[in-house]
Design a protein around this motif. Structure first.
Motif, PDB file in Angstrom:
ATOM      1  N   GLU A   1       0.772  -1.110  -0.090  1.00  0.00           N
ATOM      2  CA  GLU A   1       0.020   0.091   0.115  1.00  0.00           C
ATOM      3  C   GLU A   1       0.845   1.453   0.243  1.00  0.00           C
ATOM      4  N   THR A   2       1.695   1.363   0.844  1.00  0.00           N
ATOM      5  CA  THR A   2       2.653   2.434   0.797  1.00  0.00           C
ATOM      6  C   THR A   2       3.405   2.854  -0.364  1.00  0.00           C
ATOM      7  N   THR A   3       3.577   1.657  -1.057  1.00  0.00           N
ATOM      8  CA  THR A   3       4.560   1.919  -2.257  1.00  0.00           C
ATOM      9  C   THR A   3       3.670   2.467  -3.176  1.00  0.00           C
ATOM     10  N   TYR A   4       2.356   2.146  -3.324  1.00  0.00           N
ATOM     11  CA  TYR A   4       1.440   2.343  -4.569  1.00  0.00           C
ATOM     12  C   TYR A   4       1.346   4.010  -4.310  1.00  0.00           C
ATOM     13  N   ARG A   5       1.179   4.262  -2.768  1.00  0.00           N
ATOM     14  CA  ARG A   5       0.958   5.704  -2.577  1.00  0.00           C
ATOM     15  C   ARG A   5       2.226   6.706  -2.822  1.00  0.00           C
ATOM     16  N   SER A   6       3.500   5.608  -2.389  1.00  0.00           N
ATOM     17  CA  SER A   6       4.681   7.174  -2.757  1.00  0.00           C
ATOM     18  C   SER A   6       4.749   7.171  -4.117  1.00  0.00           C
ATOM     19  N   SER A   7       4.773   6.149  -5.173  1.00  0.00           N
ATOM     20  CA  SER A   7       5.006   6.360  -6.522  1.00  0.00           C
ATOM     21  C   SER A   7       3.973   7.110  -7.053  1.00  0.00           C
ATOM     22  N   SER A   8       2.686   7.096  -6.713  1.00  0.00           N
ATOM     23  CA  SER A   8       1.469   7.767  -7.248  1.00  0.00           C
ATOM     24  C   SER A   8       1.917   9.368  -7.031  1.00  0.00           C
ATOM     25  N   ASN A   9       2.267   9.677  -5.598  1.00  0.00           N
ATOM     26  CA  ASN A   9       2.164  10.884  -5.248  1.00  0.00           C
ATOM     27  C   ASN A   9       3.822  11.541  -5.884  1.00  0.00           C
ATOM     28  N   LEU A  10       4.683  10.790  -6.121  1.00  0.00           N
ATOM     29  CA  LEU A  10       5.893  11.204  -6.959  1.00  0.00           C
ATOM     30  C   LEU A  10       5.511  11.744  -8.259  1.00  0.00           C
ATOM     31  N   ILE A  11       4.818  10.772  -9.076  1.00  0.00           N
ATOM     32  CA  ILE A  11       4.432  10.854 -10.324  1.00  0.00           C
ATOM     33  C   ILE A  11       3.593  12.174 -10.299  1.00  0.00           C
ATOM     34  N   PHE A  12       2.801  12.264  -9.335  1.00  0.00           N
ATOM     35  CA  PHE A  12       1.750  13.449  -9.570  1.00  0.00           C
ATOM     36  C   PHE A  12       2.486  14.811  -9.450  1.00  0.00           C
ATOM     37  N   GLY A  13       3.508  14.685  -8.351  1.00  0.00           N
ATOM     38  CA  GLY A  13       4.299  15.818  -8.108  1.00  0.00           C
ATOM     39  C   GLY A  13       5.058  16.417  -9.313  1.00  0.00           C
ATOM     40  N   LEU A  14       5.605  15.341 -10.160  1.00  0.00           N
ATOM     41  CA  LEU A  14       6.209  15.820 -11.269  1.00  0.00           C
ATOM     42  C   LEU A  14       5.147  16.131 -12.387  1.00  0.00           C
ATOM     43  N   LEU A  15       4.155  15.420 -12.537  1.00  0.00           N
ATOM     44  CA  LEU A  15       3.123  15.715 -13.519  1.00  0.00           C
ATOM     45  C   LEU A  15       2.566  17.111 -13.491  1.00  0.00           C
ATOM     46  N   SER A  16       2.470  17.766 -12.000  1.00  0.00           N
ATOM     47  CA  SER A  16       1.685  18.838 -11.902  1.00  0.00           C
ATOM     48  C   SER A  16       2.752  20.053 -11.883  1.00  0.00           C
ATOM     49  N   HIS A  17       4.134  19.763 -12.060  1.00  0.00           N
ATOM     50  CA  HIS A  17       5.169  20.716 -12.093  1.00  0.00           C
ATOM     51  C   HIS A  17       6.096  20.179 -13.332  1.00  0.00           C
ATOM     52  N   PRO A  18       5.533  20.513 -14.655  1.00  0.00           N
ATOM     53  CA  PRO A  18       5.894  19.843 -15.670  1.00  0.00           C
ATOM     54  C   PRO A  18       7.531  20.373 -15.908  1.00  0.00           C
ATOM     55  N   ASP A  19       8.061  21.491 -15.613  1.00  0.00           N
ATOM     56  CA  ASP A  19       9.407  22.000 -15.666  1.00  0.00           C
ATOM     57  C   ASP A  19      10.206  21.007 -14.875  1.00  0.00           C
ATOM     58  N   GLN A  20       9.649  20.300 -13.550  1.00  0.00           N
ATOM     59  CA  GLN A  20      10.406  19.558 -12.839  1.00  0.00           C
ATOM     60  C   GLN A  20      10.430  18.126 -13.650  1.00  0.00           C
ATOM     61  N   LEU A  21       9.235  17.920 -14.231  1.00  0.00           N
ATOM     62  CA  LEU A  21       9.261  16.300 -14.885  1.00  0.00           C
ATOM     63  C   LEU A  21      10.430  16.284 -15.945  1.00  0.00           C
ATOM     64  N   GLU A  22      10.440  17.543 -16.777  1.00  0.00           N
ATOM     65  CA  GLU A  22      11.311  17.579 -18.041  1.00  0.00           C
ATOM     66  C   GLU A  22      12.847  17.365 -17.460  1.00  0.00           C
ATOM     67  N   ALA A  23      13.145  18.333 -16.342  1.00  0.00           N
ATOM     68  CA  ALA A  23      14.309  18.358 -15.726  1.00  0.00           C
ATOM     69  C   ALA A  23      14.646  16.989 -15.588  1.00  0.00           C
ATOM     70  N   VAL A  24      13.843  16.252 -14.785  1.00  0.00           N
ATOM     71  CA  VAL A  24      14.211  14.945 -14.444  1.00  0.00           C
ATOM     72  C   VAL A  24      14.390  13.793 -15.418  1.00  0.00           C
ATOM     73  N   ARG A  25      13.435  14.067 -16.587  1.00  0.00           N
ATOM     74  CA  ARG A  25      13.630  13.144 -17.767  1.00  0.00           C
ATOM     75  C   ARG A  25      15.109  13.232 -18.639  1.00  0.00           C
ATOM     76  N   ALA A  26      15.242  14.599 -18.380  1.00  0.00           N
ATOM     77  CA  ALA A  26      16.611  14.757 -18.926  1.00  0.00           C
ATOM     78  C   ALA A  26      17.717  14.603 -18.424  1.00  0.00           C
ATOM     79  N   ASP A  27      17.789  14.491 -17.024  1.00  0.00           N
ATOM     80  CA  ASP A  27      18.975  14.253 -16.148  1.00  0.00           C
ATOM     81  C   ASP A  27      18.688  13.124 -15.389  1.00  0.00           C
ATOM     82  N   ARG A  28      18.749  12.141 -15.283  1.00  0.00           N
ATOM     83  CA  ARG A  28      18.355  10.920 -14.525  1.00  0.00           C
ATOM     84  C   ARG A  28      18.994  10.839 -13.311  1.00  0.00           C
TER      85      ARG A  28
END
Ligand code: HEM
Length: 431
Positions: free
Chosen positions: A271-298
């Motif tokens: 349960e916790t891992t479902y939540r943490s990975s969903s929250n992380l992906i939501f954080g990035l999706l709702s901050h597209p500049d940070q999503l692109e930064a992480v996509r470009a620099d792993r």
């Protein structure tokens, strides 16, 4: 681990029982009601300081602006006043002293469902059990799970929607993958996966359906007992085999101890891992500049995971009981008092974090409380981080142009006790 195991796990996701489980889980948790609990904690911290004294109903959603997490019930022993640690310092001071602040209270709240687990043990008994169990979570074991289980399960799930150009990442990825990973780690036979999935969901619905959760615990035990008997006789390369044969100073875990630990892994691991990975992906999706930064620099992926855990901590609070009269950050806590450690409030403590409510993968690196601290610090922390890394990299690699579906309404993280989005509707360039 074989390809058959992974295809069996993926097939289990198609079984009727597995499909219905997310709806059942959400109904049981009634978690749609509380959108942003952080102003409540800020107000409480401002009014009462780092350790507040409250009526616990407030934290289950009945209080100031909180709405209600419908169906949630107070655990036994929580009907009087509760002391709530709300700052990073207060939470760490309590967690540092496991003798003064006991975990034994979990025997009332979780014991009837899980059995006796390391969660409710205090030192020195806790340390002995943890040392034995830890043998199943070595760096090497996690590397094997990553390669042979986590990555194939995650990619197998993404295969199903990558060509479609749209998906709900919660239902189709972040909710099903951790349950499949736990079942695979345990080495359950494929025929048990659908029942395992359903029972694991029923087990974690303990706050809304206690009897159902107890029944689910018994159902899980039947599955585990069969597998354990087989592995005692002929060990394989799975977690049940390691637990069956782990030995420390001539001591081995009993069947009951192993059953309880395996039952704990359903909520602790899935349960916790479902939540943490969903929250992380939501954080990035709702901050597209940070999503692109992480996509470009792993190399930013570990920082993004840490920030996701800090920003939206999956499990907001844990519980201790004062064994003697105590004092934390100047507040006297009488012997016998329940102390709720608010991990979420500690992670948003303005004394420790600038702009604490903002998601910022570039913020200064500092330890946060999502996995707690001290002797009970999450045993699955490295596994959880590994799962988050695999899922985030796979999403970034395989779903180009990923963004929140503009047609979707008001996607957000929700919950007063546990936090996660109910859905992550996304669009992307089809493969
Ligand atoms: C992001 C995901 C996770 C979070 C946020 C998380 C959080 C926590 C927290 C806060 C505790 C401390 C509870 C307390 O002291 O009262 C804990 C303990 C524990 N966690 Fe996790 N956990 C996660 C994933 C996992 C995974 C994947 C596993 C294993 C498969 C796991 C297994 C455990 C166990 C066995 C304990 C009890 C440790 C002890 O009492 O010594 N957790 N976790």
């Amino acid at each position: 681990m074989s390809e058959d195991l992974v295809s069996g796990l993926l097939a289990a996701q198609d079984a009727a029982e597995g499909q219905a489980s997310f709806d059942a889980f959400n109904r049981a948790h009634g978690m749609g009601a509380v959108r942003d609990p952080y102003p409540i904690f800020d107000a409480l911290r401002a009014a009462q300081g780092p350790v507040a004294r409250i009526q616990p109903a407030l934290f289950l959603g009945g209080g100031a602006g909180g709405g209600s997490d419908s169906g949630m019930k107070l655990p036994p022993g929580m009907d009087g006043d509760v002391y709530v640690a709300l700052s990073h310092e207060a939470v760490s001071r309590v967690l540092r002293d496991a003798e003064l602040f006991s975990s034994a209270g979990y025997a009332n709240t979780m014991g009837p469902v899980m059995g006796r687990t390391i969660l409710e043990m205090d030192p020195p008994e806790h340390g002995r059990h943890r040392d034995l169990i830890q043998k199943a979570f070595t760096k090497k074991a996690i590397e094997v799970w990553e390669r042979e289980l986590i990555a194939p399960v995650v990619n197998g799930l993404i295969d199903r929607f990558a060509a479609r150009g749209h998906a709900d990442l919660v239902r189709e990825l972040t909710f099903p993958f951790p349950v499949a990973v736990i079942a695979g780690m345990m080495g359950l036979p494929a025929s048990d996966f659908p029942a395992f999935h359903r029972l694991a969901v029923e087990l974690i619905s303990v706050t809304s359906d206690f009897e159902g959760a107890v029944r689910a615990g018994q159902g899980l035990q039947e599955i585990f007992a069969r597998v354990l008997a087989e592995r005692r006789a002929s060990p394989r390369d799975d977690l049940v085999s390691v637990l069956a044969h782990a030995e420390l100073d001539g001591t081995r875990l009993t069947d009951d101890e192993i059953h309880s630990f395996l039952r704990l892994l359903a909520p602790a691991g899935a349960e916790t891992t479902y939540r943490s990975s969903s929250n992380l992906i939501f954080g990035l999706l709702s901050h597209p500049d940070q999503l692109e930064a992480v996509r470009a620099d792993r190399s930013l992926v570990p920082d993004a995971i840490q920030e996701g855990l800090r920003w939206e901590c999956p499990l907001l609070g844990i519980l201790r009981t004062a064994t003697r009269d105590a004092e934390v950050c100047g507040v006297a806590i009488p012997a016998g008092s329940p102390v709720s450690l608010h991990l979420g409030a500690a992670n948003h403590d303005p004394e420790r974090w600038e702009r604490p409510h903002e998601f910022d993968v570039f913020r200064e690196k500092k330890a946060n409380m999502a996995f707690a601290f001290g002797p009970h610090r999450c045993l699955g922390m490295h596994l959880a981080k590994c799962e988050s890394e695999v899922v985030l990299n796979a999403v970034l690699d395989r779903l180009p142009g990923l963004r929140l579906d503009p047609a979707a309404e008001d996607v957000h993280v929700t919950g007063m006790v546990f936090r996660a989005p109910l859905a992550l509707p996304v669009i992307f360039d089809p493969a």
